[in-house]
Design a protein around this motif. Sequence first.
Motif, PDB file in Angstrom:
ATOM      1  N   HIS A 197     -38.578 -90.553 -13.775  1.00  0.00           N
ATOM      2  CA  HIS A 197     -38.574 -90.633 -12.308  1.00  0.00           C
ATOM      3  C   HIS A 197     -39.051 -89.373 -11.604  1.00  0.00           C
ATOM      4  O   HIS A 197     -39.066 -88.294 -12.183  1.00  0.00           O
ATOM      5  CB  HIS A 197     -37.178 -91.034 -11.827  1.00  0.00           C
ATOM      6  CG  HIS A 197     -36.800 -92.417 -12.260  1.00  0.00           C
ATOM      7  ND1 HIS A 197     -37.422 -93.540 -11.758  1.00  0.00           N
ATOM      8  CD2 HIS A 197     -35.899 -92.856 -13.186  1.00  0.00           C
ATOM      9  CE1 HIS A 197     -36.897 -94.609 -12.356  1.00  0.00           C
ATOM     10  NE2 HIS A 197     -35.974 -94.224 -13.220  1.00  0.00           N
ATOM     11  N   ARG A 214     -45.336-108.447 -14.562  1.00  0.00           N
ATOM     12  CA  ARG A 214     -45.146-107.279 -15.435  1.00  0.00           C
ATOM     13  C   ARG A 214     -43.693-107.198 -15.880  1.00  0.00           C
ATOM     14  O   ARG A 214     -42.776-107.387 -15.072  1.00  0.00           O
ATOM     15  CB  ARG A 214     -45.496-105.995 -14.694  1.00  0.00           C
ATOM     16  CG  ARG A 214     -45.282-104.726 -15.531  1.00  0.00           C
ATOM     17  CD  ARG A 214     -43.893-104.124 -15.348  1.00  0.00           C
ATOM     18  NE  ARG A 214     -43.673-103.017 -16.282  1.00  0.00           N
ATOM     19  CZ  ARG A 214     -42.618-102.203 -16.237  1.00  0.00           C
ATOM     20  NH1 ARG A 214     -41.696-102.363 -15.336  1.00  0.00           N
ATOM     21  NH2 ARG A 214     -42.481-101.254 -17.133  1.00  0.00           N
ATOM     22  N   ASN A 227     -37.700-105.165 -10.460  1.00  0.00           N
ATOM     23  CA  ASN A 227     -36.999-103.885 -10.546  1.00  0.00           C
ATOM     24  C   ASN A 227     -35.927-103.805  -9.451  1.00  0.00           C
ATOM     25  O   ASN A 227     -35.800-104.712  -8.635  1.00  0.00           O
ATOM     26  CB  ASN A 227     -37.983-102.708 -10.426  1.00  0.00           C
ATOM     27  CG  ASN A 227     -37.649-101.601 -11.416  1.00  0.00           C
ATOM     28  OD1 ASN A 227     -36.480-101.244 -11.564  1.00  0.00           O
ATOM     29  ND2 ASN A 227     -38.656-101.079 -12.096  1.00  0.00           N
ATOM     30  N   GLU A 270     -28.286 -97.399 -18.123  1.00  0.00           N
ATOM     31  CA  GLU A 270     -29.161 -96.384 -18.722  1.00  0.00           C
ATOM     32  C   GLU A 270     -28.292 -95.345 -19.419  1.00  0.00           C
ATOM     33  O   GLU A 270     -27.110 -95.204 -19.111  1.00  0.00           O
ATOM     34  CB  GLU A 270     -30.010 -95.722 -17.632  1.00  0.00           C
ATOM     35  CG  GLU A 270     -30.820 -96.746 -16.850  1.00  0.00           C
ATOM     36  CD  GLU A 270     -32.018 -96.184 -16.110  1.00  0.00           C
ATOM     37  OE1 GLU A 270     -32.180 -94.957 -16.093  1.00  0.00           O
ATOM     38  OE2 GLU A 270     -32.785 -97.005 -15.561  1.00  0.00           O
TER      39      GLU A 270
HETATM   40  C1  GTR Z   1     -36.541 -98.366 -13.793  1.00  0.00           C
HETATM   41  C2  GTR Z   1     -35.870 -97.552 -14.883  1.00  0.00           C
HETATM   42  C3  GTR Z   1     -36.909 -96.864 -15.711  1.00  0.00           C
HETATM   43  C4  GTR Z   1     -37.926 -97.836 -16.227  1.00  0.00           C
HETATM   44  C5  GTR Z   1     -38.477 -98.712 -15.127  1.00  0.00           C
HETATM   45  C6  GTR Z   1     -39.435 -99.777 -15.628  1.00  0.00           C
HETATM   46  O1  GTR Z   1     -35.579 -99.069 -13.048  1.00  0.00           O
HETATM   47  O2  GTR Z   1     -35.000 -96.599 -14.317  1.00  0.00           O
HETATM   48  O3  GTR Z   1     -36.303 -96.191 -16.803  1.00  0.00           O
HETATM   49  O4  GTR Z   1     -37.322 -98.623 -17.212  1.00  0.00           O
HETATM   50  O5  GTR Z   1     -37.446 -99.305 -14.383  1.00  0.00           O
HETATM   51  O6  GTR Z   1     -39.432-100.865 -15.079  1.00  0.00           O
HETATM   52  O7  GTR Z   1     -40.205 -99.489 -16.556  1.00  0.00           O
END
Ligand code: GTR
Length: 328
Positions: free
Chosen positions: A35, A170, A210, A237
């Motif tokens: 990030h 994706r 996401n 995580e």
């Molecule tokens: C986010 C996560 C990342 C990564 C990302 C993704 O939410 O914090 O580690 O996994 O998604 O979609 O690749």
Amino acid sequence: MTLIRKIGSTALAVAIAAGLAGAAHAAEWKGWNIHKPGYPNTVAMDKFAELVAEKTEGRHTLKMFHSGVLGNQPDAIEQLRIGGIEIGNFNLGPIGPVAPEANVVSLPFVFKDMDHMHRAMDGAPGDQISAGMAKKGLIALAWYDSGARSFYNSKRPINQPSDVQGMKVRVMNNDLYSGMIAALGGNPSPMAFSEVYQSLKTGVVDGAENNWPSYESTGHFEVAGYYSLSQHLIIPECVCINADVYNGLSDTDKAAVKAAARESAELQRKLWAERAEASRAMVMKAGVKFNDVADKAAFQNAMKPVYEKFLASNQELKPLVEAIQATQ
Ligand code: GTR
């Protein structure tokens, strides 16, 4: 104490401190984070680095590399396992293909909500997942939050599974996610996080999924303006450390590093809750077309083949899945 002895002991203390600093410097750990600056995980991992040095009294130090500059997540997980890097803040999604126990958190809708996830990860299921990861060289020192993941795309609001029909979506690198999209009638496209913006923009994919902070911080909301609150995945995580490095620590330093990770996790969870709200408000203000998914059951029902396939090839994990589902 005479002056000479005092000077002598001071010089010795200085020499020891310099020697320790030298040793610590030589052994400086490298830390991976995907990030950007200001993201809750970034701030918390910087805090972790600060606490490692403080709590081990400089015997160990950590240099964090943010914004994914040390490579994509699946590669970084491998790097950590072989000791190319020592520390990483990983999503359990891409750890699943490496450690089957960790894969259970990637079964869609396995957690009811964030509280349920916290209770399970803080209890026996979390211990079993940690043990599975440890067998693969990944020691989880603490768990970070990553909210709930929902679908977003450039085409239309998603209200029911048929809205995903034919959509190119994706996903992170994990067969469970590809199976999830296929079960909804879409075309899964596994790819690295860093490639998603451009792929959405150029139409290589129509959508992705996401949490609010990642949707906002990556700018995906600019190129995929429909956000549909499916909340199909709640993936924790880890703050992970290479197993050989961890096992080589003294008991005092093991405890210090664990305490540093747990303290950073408290900070991360607090910052996460704030950022989730701020990111949601920000993208809404920017004109994102939001819809709640009223009939989540339709999505849950569509996931039956995903569970069946997973359990057929991982029968020994059935009790773990059931233990998570039964966690009160
Ligand atoms: C986010 C996560 C990342 C990564 C990302 C993704 O939410 O914090 O580690 O996994 O998604 O979609 O690749």
